[in-house]
Write a protein that holds these residues in place. Structure first.
Motif, mmCIF file in Angstrom:
data_model
loop_
_atom_site.group_PDB
_atom_site.id
_atom_site.type_symbol
_atom_site.label_atom_id
_atom_site.label_comp_id
_atom_site.label_asym_id
_atom_site.label_seq_id
_atom_site.Cartn_x
_atom_site.Cartn_y
_atom_site.Cartn_z
ATOM 1 N N MET A 128 -9.713 -32.616 98.477
ATOM 2 C CA MET A 128 -11.155 -31.985 98.011
ATOM 3 C C MET A 128 -11.267 -30.523 98.069
ATOM 4 S SD MET A 128 -12.416 -34.661 97.068
ATOM 5 C CE MET A 128 -14.283 -34.083 96.872
ATOM 6 N N ASN A 129 -10.368 -29.778 98.735
ATOM 7 C CA ASN A 129 -10.335 -28.319 98.898
ATOM 8 C C ASN A 129 -10.333 -27.819 97.490
ATOM 9 O OD1 ASN A 129 -10.343 -28.350 101.726
ATOM 10 N ND2 ASN A 129 -8.240 -28.296 101.660
ATOM 11 N N LEU A 159 -11.592 -28.790 94.754
ATOM 12 C CA LEU A 159 -13.010 -28.882 94.190
ATOM 13 C C LEU A 159 -14.134 -28.195 95.053
ATOM 14 C CD1 LEU A 159 -12.870 -32.683 93.309
ATOM 15 C CD2 LEU A 159 -12.882 -30.890 91.669
ATOM 16 N N ILE A 160 -13.806 -27.794 96.249
ATOM 17 C CA ILE A 160 -15.069 -27.165 97.094
ATOM 18 C C ILE A 160 -14.475 -25.730 97.526
ATOM 19 C CG2 ILE A 160 -16.374 -27.600 99.142
ATOM 20 C CD1 ILE A 160 -16.107 -30.671 98.572
ATOM 21 N N ARG A 161 -13.392 -25.835 98.496
ATOM 22 C CA ARG A 161 -13.085 -24.831 99.323
ATOM 23 C C ARG A 161 -12.400 -23.289 98.592
ATOM 24 N NH1 ARG A 161 -10.517 -26.374 105.022
ATOM 25 N NH2 ARG A 161 -11.514 -24.410 105.494
ATOM 26 N N GLY A 192 -15.694 -20.320 98.515
ATOM 27 C CA GLY A 192 -15.080 -21.278 97.758
ATOM 28 C C GLY A 192 -15.596 -21.318 96.324
ATOM 29 N N GLN A 193 -16.167 -22.298 95.470
ATOM 30 C CA GLN A 193 -16.575 -22.340 94.115
ATOM 31 C C GLN A 193 -17.937 -22.204 94.083
ATOM 32 O OE1 GLN A 193 -14.863 -25.165 91.729
ATOM 33 N NE2 GLN A 193 -12.728 -25.486 92.799
ATOM 34 N N GLN A 194 -18.631 -21.507 95.242
ATOM 35 C CA GLN A 194 -19.899 -21.136 95.099
ATOM 36 C C GLN A 194 -19.988 -19.800 94.341
ATOM 37 O OE1 GLN A 194 -20.779 -21.528 99.294
ATOM 38 N NE2 GLN A 194 -22.127 -23.325 98.652
#
Length: 329
Positions: free
Chosen positions: A240-241, A243-245, A151-153
């Protein structure tokens, strides 16, 4: 299916793709997972033991052996096992270092017993001390521990960069990185955007997500709408995906970390490939890996069953065919 891929590249299927079938429990979970091989979807499978073994997180040896025997009889094998680290023994009590280790040890032994070559944890969760304490057991069991980024990592984000540096500084081949290509999304899934629309997300925001996903301003708009408190409850988790996934990186952003990478999740959500929203990141990745001499697993992982009700066998079969063509090209 993988005949035209470079030597040392192994296409796999994740048992996670069948999570809805396993949860429905019309058939035993081991039977569902073994059918991945029996039905010719893939002969190498990544396991989610929390879905597979009732005795998890301390898998019973007999349960593990029966599954391994059944999978081997079908001509299959296990690539990676997704282990779990529950850092709290109660809502208010964090596990001390020895308990964290003790929580993982039975899972690692089960992974070795089932014939896996590796285990997987989210990046940074274990931390430097636990990683070092696990190394002797990883060597004993002939396992690689993969820390997963997704994701956003992006590699450039501070927390991810620090965790990558930890793996690099330890410098042991039993510690490697698994990259989930949800990091590499040129556009959002069509079915996901449709679900947001049906759930009441404003049309102007959905239109922006459809056409300007990779713009930083779009990410600002996503966060602003969340802070407004106007996200409808029925799609709040789905929202929330964003922002995260779902990530906005490019394959080239992985260049510097590739020496640490030993596996990939070829994450997909649906099969709408207009404009190459699915195939383009895989092609870009294939070109990058081909120039770097990569060897390892590339696993089809379907995240779209969060909102879709399609048949996981058909979805995974089609995705693996698309991925194979994209990588080979």
């Amino acid at each position: 299916m993988a005949a035209s891929l470079p030597q040392g590249w192994t296409l796999c299927a994740s048992a996670f793709n069948w999570a809805p079938d396993i949860i429905a429990a019309h058939r035993p979970a081991p039977e569902i997972v073994t059918a991945i091989v029996e039905e010719g979807v893939a002969d190498t499978v990544e396991l989610e033991p929390g879905l597979l073994w009732r005795s998890f997180p301390e898998p019973d040896g007999g349960e593990v052996d029966r599954f391994r025997s059944g999978l081997a009889a079908a001509g299959g094998r296990v690539s990676t096992v997704g282990v779990s680290l529950d850092d709290f023994s109660s809502p208010t009590r964090a596990r001390p270092p020895q308990e964290r280790l003790d929580f993982l040890v039975p899972q690692l032994r089960a992974a070795a017993r089932v014939g896996a070559s590796g285990v997987r944890l989210p990046i940074g969760q274990a931390g430097p001390d636990l990683l070092r304490r696990l190394l002797p057991l990883l060597h004993e069991l002939d396992l690689v521990l993969y820390e997963e980024i997704q994701g956003q990592q992006a590699p450039s984000t501070p927390a991810t960069a620090a965790a990558l540096e930890t793996v690099a500084s330890i410098g042991d081949p039993r510690l490697r990185i698994l990259v989930d290509i949800s990091m590499l999304m040129p556009a959002l899934p069509v079915s996901y955007l449709d679900e947001l629309s049906r759930g009441g997300i404003p049309a102007d925001l959905v239109a922006r997500l459809a056409t300007e996903w990779q713009s930083p301003e779009t990410q600002d708009a996503v966060a602003s709408f969340l802070r407004s408190g106007n996200v409808p409850p029925q799609v709040h988790t789905l929202y929330m995906n964003l922002l995260i996934r779902f990530g906005r990186s490019h394959a080239r952003d992985l260049q510097d970390v590739l020496p640490l990478v030993g596996a990939f999740h070829l994450k997909f959500w649906d099969l709408e490939d207009d404009g190459g929203r699915i195939s383009r990141p895989i092609r870009d990745l294939g070109r990058l890996l081909g120039s770097e001499g990569f060897t390892g697993t590339l696993t089809s992982e379907w995240g779209g069953h969060e909102w879709l009700r399609d048949d996981p066998t058909a979805m995974t079969r089609q995705h693996l065919a698309l991925a194979s063509r994209s990588l080979a090209s």
